[in-house]
Design a protein around this motif. Structure first.
Motif, PDB file in Angstrom:
ATOM      1  N   TYR A 243       0.831  -1.207   0.000  1.00  0.00           N
ATOM      2  CA  TYR A 243       0.000   0.000   0.000  1.00  0.00           C
ATOM      3  C   TYR A 243       0.868   1.262   0.000  1.00  0.00           C
ATOM      4  O   TYR A 243       0.670   2.159  -0.818  1.00  0.00           O
ATOM      5  CB  TYR A 243      -0.933  -0.001   1.212  1.00  0.00           C
ATOM      6  N   ILE A 244       1.842   1.306   0.899  1.00  0.00           N
ATOM      7  CA  ILE A 244       2.707   2.492   0.981  1.00  0.00           C
ATOM      8  C   ILE A 244       3.502   2.649  -0.305  1.00  0.00           C
ATOM      9  O   ILE A 244       3.634   3.763  -0.828  1.00  0.00           O
ATOM     10  CB  ILE A 244       3.634   2.409   2.210  1.00  0.00           C
ATOM     11  N   GLN A 245       4.005   1.544  -0.854  1.00  0.00           N
ATOM     12  CA  GLN A 245       4.763   1.638  -2.109  1.00  0.00           C
ATOM     13  C   GLN A 245       3.874   2.132  -3.246  1.00  0.00           C
ATOM     14  O   GLN A 245       4.283   2.970  -4.047  1.00  0.00           O
ATOM     15  CB  GLN A 245       5.401   0.298  -2.471  1.00  0.00           C
ATOM     16  N   CYS A 246       2.653   1.642  -3.303  1.00  0.00           N
ATOM     17  CA  CYS A 246       1.709   2.091  -4.330  1.00  0.00           C
ATOM     18  C   CYS A 246       1.444   3.590  -4.194  1.00  0.00           C
ATOM     19  O   CYS A 246       1.414   4.320  -5.184  1.00  0.00           O
ATOM     20  CB  CYS A 246       0.408   1.303  -4.228  1.00  0.00           C
ATOM     21  N   CYS A 247       1.261   4.035  -2.967  1.00  0.00           N
ATOM     22  CA  CYS A 247       1.033   5.469  -2.737  1.00  0.00           C
ATOM     23  C   CYS A 247       2.235   6.276  -3.198  1.00  0.00           C
ATOM     24  O   CYS A 247       2.078   7.292  -3.884  1.00  0.00           O
ATOM     25  CB  CYS A 247       0.770   5.735  -1.252  1.00  0.00           C
ATOM     26  N   LEU A 248       3.429   5.831  -2.820  1.00  0.00           N
ATOM     27  CA  LEU A 248       4.643   6.556  -3.226  1.00  0.00           C
ATOM     28  C   LEU A 248       4.790   6.582  -4.744  1.00  0.00           C
ATOM     29  O   LEU A 248       5.196   7.593  -5.313  1.00  0.00           O
ATOM     30  CB  LEU A 248       5.876   5.915  -2.593  1.00  0.00           C
TER      31      LEU A 248
ATOM     32  N   LYS B 238       6.524  13.248  -2.101  1.00  0.00           N
ATOM     33  CA  LYS B 238       7.101  11.961  -1.705  1.00  0.00           C
ATOM     34  C   LYS B 238       8.003  12.046  -0.487  1.00  0.00           C
ATOM     35  O   LYS B 238       8.468  11.027   0.009  1.00  0.00           O
ATOM     36  CB  LYS B 238       7.869  11.344  -2.870  1.00  0.00           C
ATOM     37  N   ASN B 239       8.245  13.227   0.010  1.00  0.00           N
ATOM     38  CA  ASN B 239       9.108  13.395   1.175  1.00  0.00           C
ATOM     39  C   ASN B 239       8.290  13.182   2.450  1.00  0.00           C
ATOM     40  O   ASN B 239       7.975  14.112   3.171  1.00  0.00           O
ATOM     41  CB  ASN B 239       9.751  14.785   1.167  1.00  0.00           C
ATOM     42  N   ILE B 240       7.934  11.911   2.699  1.00  0.00           N
ATOM     43  CA  ILE B 240       7.127  11.580   3.867  1.00  0.00           C
ATOM     44  C   ILE B 240       7.946  10.711   4.818  1.00  0.00           C
ATOM     45  O   ILE B 240       8.959  10.135   4.432  1.00  0.00           O
ATOM     46  CB  ILE B 240       5.828  10.831   3.484  1.00  0.00           C
ATOM     47  N   LYS B 241       7.519  10.624   6.037  1.00  0.00           N
ATOM     48  CA  LYS B 241       8.124   9.722   7.023  1.00  0.00           C
ATOM     49  C   LYS B 241       7.465   8.357   6.819  1.00  0.00           C
ATOM     50  O   LYS B 241       6.359   8.105   7.280  1.00  0.00           O
ATOM     51  CB  LYS B 241       7.893  10.236   8.434  1.00  0.00           C
ATOM     52  N   ILE B 242       8.140   7.485   6.092  1.00  0.00           N
ATOM     53  CA  ILE B 242       7.554   6.218   5.673  1.00  0.00           C
ATOM     54  C   ILE B 242       7.156   5.355   6.871  1.00  0.00           C
ATOM     55  O   ILE B 242       6.088   4.742   6.867  1.00  0.00           O
ATOM     56  CB  ILE B 242       8.500   5.479   4.711  1.00  0.00           C
TER      57      ILE B 242
END
Length: 102
Positions: A37-42, A50-54
Motif C-alpha cells: 500500500y505504501i509503495q503504491c502510494c509513493l 514523496k518526502n514523507i516519514k515512511i
C-alpha cells in the motif's frame, strides 16, 4: 532517580519508535499489505509530495485496520496492537529494567 539514553529503534540502528513497533508485526500477515500500500502510494504521488516519514505512514496504515481506530503508538500499545512480547523489544526492556533497578 536514574537517567539513561536509549537511541531508537534498538540502540544501534537508525530509525524511530515507529520502526521498533513495525518490527513487532513483521510476522503479521497484514505486513506485506502495508508495504504494498505504501509503495503504491509513493509510486503515485507527485515527486514534491514523496518526502514523507515512511515508518510513520506504515504505522498509521496498520492502525487504520484496528478496531477501535487509534492514531497513537501509546494507545495502540495499551490496546494490544503491538506484539510487546516480540524479541525486537528485548533491548529496550533490558534498558528500562536497568534504569529502575535499585
Amino acid at each position: 532517580m536514574r537517567v539513561g539514553i536509549f537511541i531508537m529503534p534498538n540502540n544501534s540502528d537508525e530509525g524511530m519508535l515507529e520502526d521498533l513497533c513495525l518490527k513487532s508485526i513483521k510476522k503479521n500477515s497484514i505486513d506485506h499489505c502495508i508495504e504494498e500500500y505504501i509503495q503504491c502510494c509513493l509510486d503515485n504521488l507527485p515527486d514534491e509530495e514523496k518526502n514523507i516519514k515512511i515508518s510513520k505512514a506504515k504505522v498509521l496504515a496498520f492502525l487504520a485496520t484496528k478496531n477501535p481506530l487509534v492514531n497513537s503508538l501509546g494507545v495502540a500499545a495499551k490496546n494490544g496492537y503491538w506484539n510487546l512480547k516480540d524479541d525486537c523489544f528485548d533491548e529496550i526492556k533490558e534498558f528500562i529494567n536497568k534504569l529502575v533497578a535499585i
